[in-house]
Motif scaffolding. Structure first.
Motif, PDB file in Angstrom:
ATOM      1  N   ARG A  71       0.759  -1.249  -0.034  1.00 54.72           N
ATOM      2  CA  ARG A  71      -0.008  -0.072   0.041  1.00 54.72           C
ATOM      3  C   ARG A  71       0.767   1.255   0.086  1.00 54.72           C
ATOM      4  O   ARG A  71       0.285   2.317  -0.406  1.00 54.72           O
ATOM      5  CB  ARG A  71      -0.856   0.049   1.091  1.00 54.72           C
ATOM      6  N   ASP A  72       1.940   1.046   0.611  1.00 54.90           N
ATOM      7  CA  ASP A  72       3.075   2.448   0.234  1.00 54.90           C
ATOM      8  C   ASP A  72       3.722   2.477  -1.021  1.00 54.90           C
ATOM      9  O   ASP A  72       4.491   3.383  -1.299  1.00 54.90           O
ATOM     10  CB  ASP A  72       4.022   2.271   1.386  1.00 54.90           C
ATOM     11  N   GLY A  73       3.199   1.648  -2.114  1.00 57.94           N
ATOM     12  CA  GLY A  73       3.833   1.654  -3.320  1.00 57.94           C
ATOM     13  C   GLY A  73       5.069   1.050  -3.598  1.00 57.94           C
ATOM     14  O   GLY A  73       5.296   0.942  -4.797  1.00 57.94           O
ATOM     15  N   ALA A  74       5.462   0.114  -2.895  1.00 58.27           N
ATOM     16  CA  ALA A  74       6.863  -0.428  -3.066  1.00 58.27           C
ATOM     17  C   ALA A  74       6.208  -1.713  -4.118  1.00 58.27           C
ATOM     18  O   ALA A  74       5.576  -2.485  -3.596  1.00 58.27           O
ATOM     19  CB  ALA A  74       7.378  -1.087  -1.578  1.00 58.27           C
ATOM     20  N   TYR A  75       7.300  -1.937  -5.037  1.00 57.50           N
ATOM     21  CA  TYR A  75       6.985  -3.188  -5.696  1.00 57.50           C
ATOM     22  C   TYR A  75       7.434  -4.432  -5.070  1.00 57.50           C
ATOM     23  O   TYR A  75       8.583  -4.489  -4.792  1.00 57.50           O
ATOM     24  CB  TYR A  75       7.739  -2.808  -7.117  1.00 57.50           C
ATOM     25  N   LEU A  76       6.705  -5.284  -5.360  1.00 55.58           N
ATOM     26  CA  LEU A  76       7.018  -6.581  -4.457  1.00 55.58           C
ATOM     27  C   LEU A  76       6.862  -7.917  -5.368  1.00 55.58           C
ATOM     28  O   LEU A  76       7.809  -8.720  -5.262  1.00 55.58           O
ATOM     29  CB  LEU A  76       5.840  -6.998  -3.443  1.00 55.58           C
ATOM     30  N   GLY A  77       6.317  -7.926  -6.608  1.00 54.12           N
ATOM     31  CA  GLY A  77       6.370  -9.062  -7.533  1.00 54.12           C
ATOM     32  C   GLY A  77       5.036  -9.084  -8.348  1.00 54.12           C
ATOM     33  O   GLY A  77       4.438  -8.259  -8.646  1.00 54.12           O
ATOM     34  N   ARG A  78       4.604 -10.356  -8.695  1.00 49.27           N
ATOM     35  CA  ARG A  78       3.411 -10.447  -9.652  1.00 49.27           C
ATOM     36  C   ARG A  78       2.640 -11.845  -9.434  1.00 49.27           C
ATOM     37  O   ARG A  78       3.379 -12.680  -8.922  1.00 49.27           O
ATOM     38  CB  ARG A  78       3.962 -10.312 -11.241  1.00 49.27           C
ATOM     39  N   VAL A  79       1.836 -11.590  -9.758  1.00 43.64           N
ATOM     40  CA  VAL A  79       0.608 -12.866  -9.667  1.00 43.64           C
ATOM     41  C   VAL A  79       0.179 -12.894 -11.269  1.00 43.64           C
ATOM     42  O   VAL A  79       0.132 -11.845 -11.872  1.00 43.64           O
ATOM     43  CB  VAL A  79      -0.379 -12.905  -8.547  1.00 43.64           C
ATOM     44  N   GLY A  80      -0.398 -14.090 -11.497  1.00 37.49           N
ATOM     45  CA  GLY A  80      -1.215 -14.237 -12.791  1.00 37.49           C
ATOM     46  C   GLY A  80      -1.897 -15.428 -13.054  1.00 37.49           C
ATOM     47  O   GLY A  80      -1.798 -16.336 -12.298  1.00 37.49           O
ATOM     48  N   LEU A  81      -2.824 -15.245 -14.120  1.00 37.87           N
ATOM     49  CA  LEU A  81      -3.371 -16.327 -14.552  1.00 37.87           C
ATOM     50  C   LEU A  81      -3.176 -16.624 -16.068  1.00 37.87           C
ATOM     51  O   LEU A  81      -3.031 -15.775 -17.140  1.00 37.87           O
ATOM     52  CB  LEU A  81      -4.929 -16.122 -14.656  1.00 37.87           C
ATOM     53  N   GLU A  82      -2.867 -17.958 -16.450  1.00 42.04           N
ATOM     54  CA  GLU A  82      -2.574 -18.191 -17.918  1.00 42.04           C
ATOM     55  C   GLU A  82      -3.218 -19.421 -18.153  1.00 42.04           C
ATOM     56  O   GLU A  82      -3.228 -20.538 -17.412  1.00 42.04           O
ATOM     57  CB  GLU A  82      -1.064 -18.507 -18.037  1.00 42.04           C
ATOM     58  N   GLN A  83      -3.737 -19.706 -19.405  1.00 34.69           N
ATOM     59  CA  GLN A  83      -4.085 -20.908 -19.816  1.00 34.69           C
ATOM     60  C   GLN A  83      -3.472 -21.097 -21.402  1.00 34.69           C
ATOM     61  O   GLN A  83      -4.258 -20.797 -22.332  1.00 34.69           O
ATOM     62  CB  GLN A  83      -5.548 -21.371 -19.847  1.00 34.69           C
ATOM     63  N   ALA A  84      -2.215 -21.333 -21.479  1.00 32.12           N
ATOM     64  CA  ALA A  84      -1.482 -21.642 -22.655  1.00 32.12           C
ATOM     65  C   ALA A  84      -2.282 -22.540 -23.630  1.00 32.12           C
ATOM     66  O   ALA A  84      -3.051 -23.353 -23.150  1.00 32.12           O
ATOM     67  CB  ALA A  84      -0.167 -22.027 -22.515  1.00 32.12           C
ATOM     68  N   HIS A  85      -2.281 -22.191 -24.936  1.00 31.62           N
ATOM     69  CA  HIS A  85      -2.716 -23.109 -26.090  1.00 31.62           C
ATOM     70  C   HIS A  85      -2.532 -24.412 -25.437  1.00 31.62           C
ATOM     71  O   HIS A  85      -1.456 -24.956 -25.287  1.00 31.62           O
ATOM     72  CB  HIS A  85      -2.432 -22.817 -27.409  1.00 31.62           C
ATOM     73  N   LEU A  97       9.932 -10.796  -5.572  1.00 28.87           N
ATOM     74  CA  LEU A  97      11.279 -10.374  -5.394  1.00 28.87           C
ATOM     75  C   LEU A  97      11.752 -11.071  -4.355  1.00 28.87           C
ATOM     76  O   LEU A  97      10.885 -10.996  -3.062  1.00 28.87           O
ATOM     77  CB  LEU A  97      11.442  -8.752  -5.528  1.00 28.87           C
ATOM     78  N   ALA A  98      13.075 -11.024  -3.974  1.00 25.81           N
ATOM     79  CA  ALA A  98      13.660 -11.706  -2.733  1.00 25.81           C
ATOM     80  C   ALA A  98      13.312 -10.740  -1.292  1.00 25.81           C
ATOM     81  O   ALA A  98      13.004 -11.461  -0.339  1.00 25.81           O
ATOM     82  CB  ALA A  98      15.333 -11.698  -2.803  1.00 25.81           C
ATOM     83  N   GLU A  99      13.285  -9.550  -1.684  1.00 17.89           N
ATOM     84  CA  GLU A  99      13.158  -8.731  -0.526  1.00 17.89           C
ATOM     85  C   GLU A  99      11.637  -8.800  -0.034  1.00 17.89           C
ATOM     86  O   GLU A  99      11.339  -8.378   0.902  1.00 17.89           O
ATOM     87  CB  GLU A  99      13.364  -7.331  -0.691  1.00 17.89           C
ATOM     88  N   ALA A 100      10.580  -9.134  -0.749  1.00 23.20           N
ATOM     89  CA  ALA A 100       9.286  -9.326  -0.413  1.00 23.20           C
ATOM     90  C   ALA A 100       8.963 -10.682  -0.008  1.00 23.20           C
ATOM     91  O   ALA A 100       7.958 -10.955   0.430  1.00 23.20           O
ATOM     92  CB  ALA A 100       8.476  -8.832  -1.737  1.00 23.20           C
ATOM     93  N   SER A 101       9.927 -11.963  -0.092  1.00 14.59           N
ATOM     94  CA  SER A 101       9.685 -13.236   0.378  1.00 14.59           C
ATOM     95  C   SER A 101       9.348 -13.359   1.962  1.00 14.59           C
ATOM     96  O   SER A 101       9.979 -12.833   2.763  1.00 14.59           O
ATOM     97  CB  SER A 101      10.691 -14.127  -0.189  1.00 14.59           C
ATOM     98  N   GLY A 102       8.715 -14.451   2.156  1.00 13.96           N
ATOM     99  CA  GLY A 102       8.585 -14.749   3.676  1.00 13.96           C
ATOM    100  C   GLY A 102       7.605 -13.663   4.516  1.00 13.96           C
ATOM    101  O   GLY A 102       7.582 -13.936   5.716  1.00 13.96           O
ATOM    102  N   LYS A 103       6.733 -12.988   3.869  1.00 18.22           N
ATOM    103  CA  LYS A 103       6.166 -11.973   4.488  1.00 18.22           C
ATOM    104  C   LYS A 103       4.603 -12.225   4.171  1.00 18.22           C
ATOM    105  O   LYS A 103       3.816 -11.366   4.757  1.00 18.22           O
ATOM    106  CB  LYS A 103       6.617 -10.569   4.189  1.00 18.22           C
ATOM    107  N   GLY A 104       4.218 -13.234   3.690  1.00 18.68           N
ATOM    108  CA  GLY A 104       3.027 -13.604   3.397  1.00 18.68           C
ATOM    109  C   GLY A 104       2.352 -12.990   2.115  1.00 18.68           C
ATOM    110  O   GLY A 104       1.058 -13.119   1.798  1.00 18.68           O
ATOM    111  N   TYR A 105       3.155 -12.308   1.320  1.00 20.78           N
ATOM    112  CA  TYR A 105       2.708 -11.375   0.222  1.00 20.78           C
ATOM    113  C   TYR A 105       2.022 -12.520  -0.807  1.00 20.78           C
ATOM    114  O   TYR A 105       1.049 -12.291  -1.389  1.00 20.78           O
ATOM    115  CB  TYR A 105       3.630 -10.289  -0.481  1.00 20.78           C
ATOM    116  N   ALA A 106       2.892 -13.469  -1.187  1.00 17.60           N
ATOM    117  CA  ALA A 106       2.312 -14.282  -2.044  1.00 17.60           C
ATOM    118  C   ALA A 106       1.104 -15.004  -1.871  1.00 17.60           C
ATOM    119  O   ALA A 106       0.173 -15.180  -2.663  1.00 17.60           O
ATOM    120  CB  ALA A 106       3.596 -15.391  -2.334  1.00 17.60           C
ATOM    121  N   THR A 107       0.995 -15.580  -0.604  1.00 19.09           N
ATOM    122  CA  THR A 107      -0.453 -16.031  -0.204  1.00 19.09           C
ATOM    123  C   THR A 107      -1.664 -15.003  -0.330  1.00 19.09           C
ATOM    124  O   THR A 107      -2.742 -15.159  -0.983  1.00 19.09           O
ATOM    125  CB  THR A 107      -0.319 -16.768   1.255  1.00 19.09           C
TER     126      THR A 107
END
Length: 171
Positions: A71-85, A97-107
């Motif tokens: 929420r402070d604007g810091a870029y953390l990473g990405r999530v996505g949806l894909e269904q390739a052909h 990113l490494a600095e965003a890991s282990g903080k529950g952001y991915a979950t």
């Protein structure tokens, strides 16, 4: 189907991935962290990968990638949806990113995108393709309620499909 302009959680803001989100990715793809998503890329290859991710939303069906920021604007990473052909079902993925890991952001981000995808797209199934050696990503999948499905198409060599629960069913 168009994707929403933002998806918000308690700590995060997800916005559709954009060209200006490229800056941290050359360092990421030059690091050991890239081993679980296809391996190292040089800066030009990283640019092409980013361009590919920016364009996936044009394929329709609710596919796309979101940049994840605190929420402070810091870029953390990405999530996505894909269904390739040729893929039998949609994949939910996350890369932080490494600095965003282990903080529950991915979950948190993965759960928000999963809920949007299942609720809005009405998917009958959703999987995550996770490298057999990627214990942190497997832990995220577990926290999201997913379980390994060895019988499912796994997307890439060395990966296992982790099946996410859908409304009215189990993982």
């Amino acid at each position: 189907m168009s994707v929403p302009a933002t998806i918000e959680t308690e700590r995060l803001i997800l916005t559709p991935i954009a060209p200006e989100d490229f800056a941290p990715w050359p360092a990421f793809y030059a690091s050991d962290r890239a081993r679980f998503i296809g391996g190292s890329l040089d800066p030009a290859q990283t640019w092409f990968k980013h361009a590919q991710l920016c364009g996936i939303a044009l394929m329709g069906g609710g596919q796309g990638h979101w940049s994840v920021r605190a929420r402070d604007g810091a870029y953390l990473g990405r999530v996505g949806l894909e269904q390739a052909h040729g893929w039998p079902e949609m994949e939910l993925g996350w890369t932080f990113l490494a600095e965003a890991s282990g903080k529950g952001y991915a979950t948190e981000a993965g759960g928000a995108l999963r809920d949007w995808a299942l609720g809005t797209l009405g998917l009958a199934s959703l999987v995550s393709f996770i490298d057999e050696a990627n214990a942190p990503s497997q832990a995220v999948a577990r926290r999201l309620g997913a379980a390994p499905d060895p019988a499912a198409f796994a997307g890439y060599p060395g990966c296992v499909a982790w099946r996410h629960p859908v409304a009215g069913g189990a993982a």
